[in-house]
Design an enzyme around this catalytic site. Structure first.
Site, PDB file in Angstrom:
ATOM      1  N   LYS A  53       0.834  -1.209   0.000  1.00 11.04           N
ATOM      2  CA  LYS A  53       0.000   0.000   0.000  1.00 11.04           C
ATOM      3  C   LYS A  53       0.871   1.262   0.000  1.00 11.04           C
ATOM      4  O   LYS A  53       2.055   1.199   0.344  1.00 11.04           O
ATOM      5  CB  LYS A  53      -0.951  -0.030   1.205  1.00 11.04           C
ATOM      6  CG  LYS A  53      -0.260  -0.115   2.555  1.00 11.04           C
ATOM      7  CD  LYS A  53      -1.240  -0.558   3.654  1.00 11.04           C
ATOM      8  CE  LYS A  53      -0.556  -0.587   5.019  1.00 11.04           C
ATOM      9  NZ  LYS A  53      -1.424  -1.178   6.054  1.00 11.04           N
ATOM     10  N   ARG A 152     -11.126  -0.968  14.634  1.00 10.79           N
ATOM     11  CA  ARG A 152     -11.157  -0.384  13.291  1.00 10.79           C
ATOM     12  C   ARG A 152     -12.213  -1.162  12.508  1.00 10.79           C
ATOM     13  O   ARG A 152     -13.205  -1.587  13.078  1.00 10.79           O
ATOM     14  CB  ARG A 152      -9.739  -0.497  12.710  1.00 10.79           C
ATOM     15  CG  ARG A 152      -9.421   0.447  11.596  1.00 10.79           C
ATOM     16  CD  ARG A 152      -7.918   0.542  11.328  1.00 10.79           C
ATOM     17  NE  ARG A 152      -7.338  -0.671  10.720  1.00 10.79           N
ATOM     18  CZ  ARG A 152      -6.077  -0.769  10.299  1.00 10.79           C
ATOM     19  NH1 ARG A 152      -5.260   0.266  10.390  1.00 10.79           N
ATOM     20  NH2 ARG A 152      -5.613  -1.877   9.774  1.00 10.79           N
ATOM     21  N   HIS A 182      -6.035  -7.965  12.762  1.00  6.87           N
ATOM     22  CA  HIS A 182      -4.842  -7.113  12.731  1.00  6.87           C
ATOM     23  C   HIS A 182      -4.426  -6.763  14.151  1.00  6.87           C
ATOM     24  O   HIS A 182      -5.265  -6.402  14.978  1.00  6.87           O
ATOM     25  CB  HIS A 182      -5.174  -5.842  11.934  1.00  6.87           C
ATOM     26  CG  HIS A 182      -3.985  -5.000  11.617  1.00  6.87           C
ATOM     27  ND1 HIS A 182      -2.815  -5.515  11.100  1.00  6.87           N
ATOM     28  CD2 HIS A 182      -3.770  -3.664  11.727  1.00  6.87           C
ATOM     29  CE1 HIS A 182      -1.941  -4.528  10.911  1.00  6.87           C
ATOM     30  NE2 HIS A 182      -2.499  -3.404  11.287  1.00  6.87           N
ATOM     31  N   ARG A 239       1.334 -11.101   6.847  1.00  7.21           N
ATOM     32  CA  ARG A 239       1.343  -9.897   6.014  1.00  7.21           C
ATOM     33  C   ARG A 239       2.544  -9.032   6.389  1.00  7.21           C
ATOM     34  O   ARG A 239       2.572  -8.416   7.440  1.00  7.21           O
ATOM     35  CB  ARG A 239       0.039  -9.113   6.202  1.00  7.21           C
ATOM     36  CG  ARG A 239      -1.223  -9.932   5.910  1.00  7.21           C
ATOM     37  CD  ARG A 239      -2.492  -9.093   6.041  1.00  7.21           C
ATOM     38  NE  ARG A 239      -2.646  -8.474   7.340  1.00  7.21           N
ATOM     39  CZ  ARG A 239      -3.224  -9.046   8.403  1.00  7.21           C
ATOM     40  NH1 ARG A 239      -3.732 -10.269   8.306  1.00  7.21           N
ATOM     41  NH2 ARG A 239      -3.310  -8.401   9.541  1.00  7.21           N
ATOM     42  N   TYR A 284      13.713  31.596   4.325  1.00  6.47           N
ATOM     43  CA  TYR A 284      12.519  32.341   4.731  1.00  6.47           C
ATOM     44  C   TYR A 284      12.545  32.677   6.217  1.00  6.47           C
ATOM     45  O   TYR A 284      12.899  31.824   7.047  1.00  6.47           O
ATOM     46  CB  TYR A 284      11.266  31.518   4.461  1.00  6.47           C
ATOM     47  CG  TYR A 284      10.953  31.315   2.996  1.00  6.47           C
ATOM     48  CD1 TYR A 284      10.651  32.401   2.173  1.00  6.47           C
ATOM     49  CD2 TYR A 284      10.955  30.044   2.447  1.00  6.47           C
ATOM     50  CE1 TYR A 284      10.350  32.205   0.828  1.00  6.47           C
ATOM     51  CE2 TYR A 284      10.667  29.847   1.104  1.00  6.47           C
ATOM     52  CZ  TYR A 284      10.359  30.927   0.299  1.00  6.47           C
ATOM     53  OH  TYR A 284      10.074  30.728  -1.021  1.00  6.47           O
ATOM     54  N   CYS A 332      12.737  24.921   2.346  1.00  7.74           N
ATOM     55  CA  CYS A 332      11.779  25.525   1.416  1.00  7.74           C
ATOM     56  C   CYS A 332      11.034  24.402   0.678  1.00  7.74           C
ATOM     57  O   CYS A 332      11.285  23.225   0.902  1.00  7.74           O
ATOM     58  CB  CYS A 332      12.484  26.405   0.405  1.00  7.74           C
ATOM     59  SG  CYS A 332      13.652  27.577   1.112  1.00  7.74           S
ATOM     60  N   ASP A 334      11.306  23.559  -2.491  1.00  9.82           N
ATOM     61  CA  ASP A 334      12.127  22.847  -3.471  1.00  9.82           C
ATOM     62  C   ASP A 334      13.626  22.919  -3.201  1.00  9.82           C
ATOM     63  O   ASP A 334      14.417  22.399  -3.981  1.00  9.82           O
ATOM     64  CB  ASP A 334      11.878  23.419  -4.868  1.00  9.82           C
ATOM     65  CG  ASP A 334      10.419  23.734  -5.090  1.00  9.82           C
ATOM     66  OD1 ASP A 334       9.618  22.791  -5.059  1.00  9.82           O
ATOM     67  OD2 ASP A 334      10.081  24.928  -5.246  1.00  9.82           O
TER      68      ASP A 334
HETATM   69  C1  LIG Z   1      -0.654  -1.984   6.903  1.00 12.85           C
HETATM   70  C2  LIG Z   1      -1.129  -3.304   7.332  1.00 12.85           C
HETATM   71  C3  LIG Z   1      -0.234  -4.363   7.501  1.00 12.85           C
HETATM   72  C4  LIG Z   1       1.254  -4.204   7.452  1.00 12.85           C
HETATM   73  O1  LIG Z   1       1.701  -3.642   8.673  1.00 12.85           O
HETATM   74  P1  LIG Z   1       3.257  -3.559   9.022  1.00 12.85           P
HETATM   75  O2  LIG Z   1       3.322  -3.072  10.418  1.00 12.85           O
HETATM   76  O3  LIG Z   1       3.854  -2.583   8.070  1.00 12.85           O
HETATM   77  O4  LIG Z   1       3.790  -4.914   8.820  1.00 12.85           O
HETATM   78  C5  LIG Z   1      -0.747  -5.631   7.758  1.00 12.85           C
HETATM   79  N1  LIG Z   1      -2.081  -5.815   7.874  1.00 12.85           N
HETATM   80  C6  LIG Z   1      -2.976  -4.807   7.758  1.00 12.85           C
HETATM   81  C7  LIG Z   1      -4.423  -5.096   7.905  1.00 12.85           C
HETATM   82  C8  LIG Z   1      -2.532  -3.512   7.500  1.00 12.85           C
HETATM   83  O5  LIG Z   1      -3.419  -2.517   7.403  1.00 12.85           O
END
Ligand SMILES: *Cc1c(COP(=O)(O)O)cnc(C)c1O
Length: 397
Positions: A53, A152, A182, A239, A284, A332, A334
C-alpha cells in the site's frame, strides 16, 4: 558511528545518467535479503503477503512487485485501495491481491474482473458484491476482517459476527476465501494483548468450524511485528509491511531475530555553494544568521515538495563527503541550505545523502522520522511522486 544495517548495501545508483536532483535508490538485493530473512524465521508452511500500500511505503510498489512475483513463498500482495491493486495488475501482478480496508461499490465489477480480494465486514457489501458477481458471471473471493482489538474495520468475534460469516458463506457469488485480523500492539514489549488477540481469532475460527461446519481456507493475522515476535501467529499467511522495506515496526521489537537491510537510500547533489561573512540571514524568515567570519553555504535542490519534512528546518542534517552538514534555517518547498564550512571537499555536484550511509556516518529512516516528529512509516510514505525511484540489484544486477 556507522550503523551495521547499512554495511552490506553494495548497489549504487550514484552514477545513473539523468538522475541528479533527488532520487530514491531502491536496493532490490536488500528486498530479497529481507524476504529470505522473514521466510527463514516463520513456519515453512506459512506463505507471505507483501503489503504494497501507499506505493510500497513510498518505495515503488510496481518495482517491488516485479521482484516478488518470482518468489514461490509469496502468496500475493495487499493494497489499501482499488486503484493501488489495479496498478499492480496493470503492470503484470499475477498473484492474488487483498484489499485491507473498506472498498467502495463503484469498483466491485472491475474488482471481480481483476480477481482482487476485498476485505469484507458489512452486510450491504455482501449484497452489493453478490449483485456485481451475478452481472460479471464470476464469483468474488473475500477475506472477512475480524476486529480483535483494533476497534477499526471488521466484525466482532461474537454471535453477531458468526451470523455475518454464516451469511457470507451462503451469499451467491461470494466465496469466503480468507479471514484475517490485525494486531494493535504487537510492536510493544508487553505480549499479553497480542496473545489475547490471537486467542480471540483462534476461538472464533473454531466456532465457525463447529457451528457452521466451514473451514476458512486462508487464515492470517500477523503483521511485521507479529512476524518478528509472535511465531504462534504464523497461520496460512503473514502480512509483511514495514519489514519488507528493511525498517522496524518500533524500537521495542527485536533487531536480531529477523535481520533486515534498509531498501531505500535517498540522495541529492549540491547545486550551489557560496561563502559568506557574518550577519547573513538564510532562508525564509531569516531564522538562521551566520556569525562566523566565514561560512560556506550549500544549496540542496530538495524540499518539502518532495516530502522532505519542513519540520527539519534548523535541526536536520545531510551527509556530504562522509560528514554531517546541518540544515541552516527553513526547508523551502524545493530547496534547502546546509552548512559545509567544515567539509572542504564539498563542491557543486557533490553527492548528498539524505537517508543512508556515507563513510562512517549514517541517517536512518527512523532517525530522520524522530528528528522531524514523524513515525518511520509516515516519513517513508511521504516521499512523494516527484522523487524518482531508481532500482539496483535484484534480478537487474
Ligand atoms: C498496513 C497493514 C499491515 C502491514 O503492517 P506492518 O506493520 O507494516 O507490517 C498488515 N495488515 C494490515 C491489515 C494492515 O493494514
Amino acid at each position: 558511528m556507522a550503523d551495521r544495517i547499512w554495511e552490506q548495501t553494495s548497489c549504487r545508483t550514484t552514477d545513473v545518467e539523468g538522475v541528479d536532483r533527488i532520487w530514491a535508490q531502491i536496493d532490490l538485493d536488500a528486498l530479497h535479503f529481507n524476504m529470505e530473512s522473514m521466510h527463514n524465521s516463520i513456519d515453512p508452511n506459512t506463505q507471505m503477503v507483501a503489503v504494497l500500500k501507499t506505493n510500497g511505503y513510498g518505495h515503488g510498489a510496481v518495482l517491488l512487485m516485479k521482484e516478488l512475483e518470482k518468489l514461490p513463498y509469496v502468496w500475493g500482495y495487499a493494497a489499501a485501495t482499488f486503484e493501488e491493486a489495479r496498478e499492480l495488475r496493470a503492470h503484470g501482478a499475477k498473484k492474488p491481491i487483498i484489499l485491507l480496508g473498506y472498498v467502495f461499490p463503484y469498483c466491485y465489477e472491475e474488482l471481480i474482473k481483476l480477481e482482487i480480494r476485498p476485505a469484507c465486514f458489512r452486510e450491504d457489501m455482501l449484497a452489493q458484491l453478490s449483485e456485481a458477481a451475478a452481472r460479471q458471471g464470476n464469483p468474488v473471493r473475500i477475506h472477512i476482517a475480524v476486529d480483535t482489538g483494533m476497534g477499526r474495520i471488521g466484525i466482532r468475534p461474537d454471535d453477531e459476527g458468526l451470523q455475518f460469516v454464516d451469511k457470507a458463506i451462503h451469499t451467491p457469488g461470494v466465496i469466503v476465501e480468507g479471514m484475517f485480523t490485525h494486531f494493535a500492539k504487537a510492536d510493544e514489549s508487553d505480549p499479553a494483548p497480542t496473545h489475547a488477540q490471537i486467542a480471540l481469532y483462534q476461538d472464533f475460527a473454531d466456532r465457525i468450524r463447529k457451528a457452521l461446519g466451514y473451514e476458512i481456507p486462508i487464515c492470517h493475522i500477523s503483521n511485521s511485528a507479529g512476524i518478528i515476535e509472535f511465531p504462534q501467529a504464523n497461520l496460512n499467511l503473514v502480512r509483511a509491511g514495514i519489514t519488507l522495506y528493511g525498517l522496524w515496526p518500533s524500537s521495542e521489537v527485536s533487531r536480531v531475530k529477523v535481520p533486515l537491510r534498509p531498501v531505500m537510500t535517498l540522495y541529492s547533489r549540491i547545486v550551489y555553494i557560496k561563502e559568506c561573512g557574518p550577519g547573513v540571514s538564510v532562508s525564509y524568515g531569516g531564522t538562521y544568521t551566520t556569525s562566523a567570519d566565514r561560512t560556506r553555504i550549500a544549496t540542496i535542490p530538495v524540499g518539502y515538495g518532495d516530502g522532505y519534512p519542513r519540520s527539519l528546518s534548523g535541526k536536520g542534517y545531510v551527509l556530504i563527503c562522509g560528514k554531517k552538514a546541518p540544515i541552516l534555517g527553513r526547508v523551502c518547498m524545493d530547496q534547502m541550505m546546509v552548512d559545509v564550512t567544515h567539509i572542504p571537499g564539498a563542491a557543486e555536484g557533490s553527492l548528498c545523502t539524505l537517508i543512508g550511509q556515507d563513510g562512517d556516518e549514517c541517517i536512518t529512516m527512523e532517525e530522520l522520522g524522530d528528528l522531524s516528529g514523524r513515525f518511520n512509516y509516515e516519513l517513508a510514505c511521504d516521499i512523494n511522486a516527484r522523487v524518482p525511484r531508481i532500482p539496483c540489484g535484484g534480478s537487474l544486477g
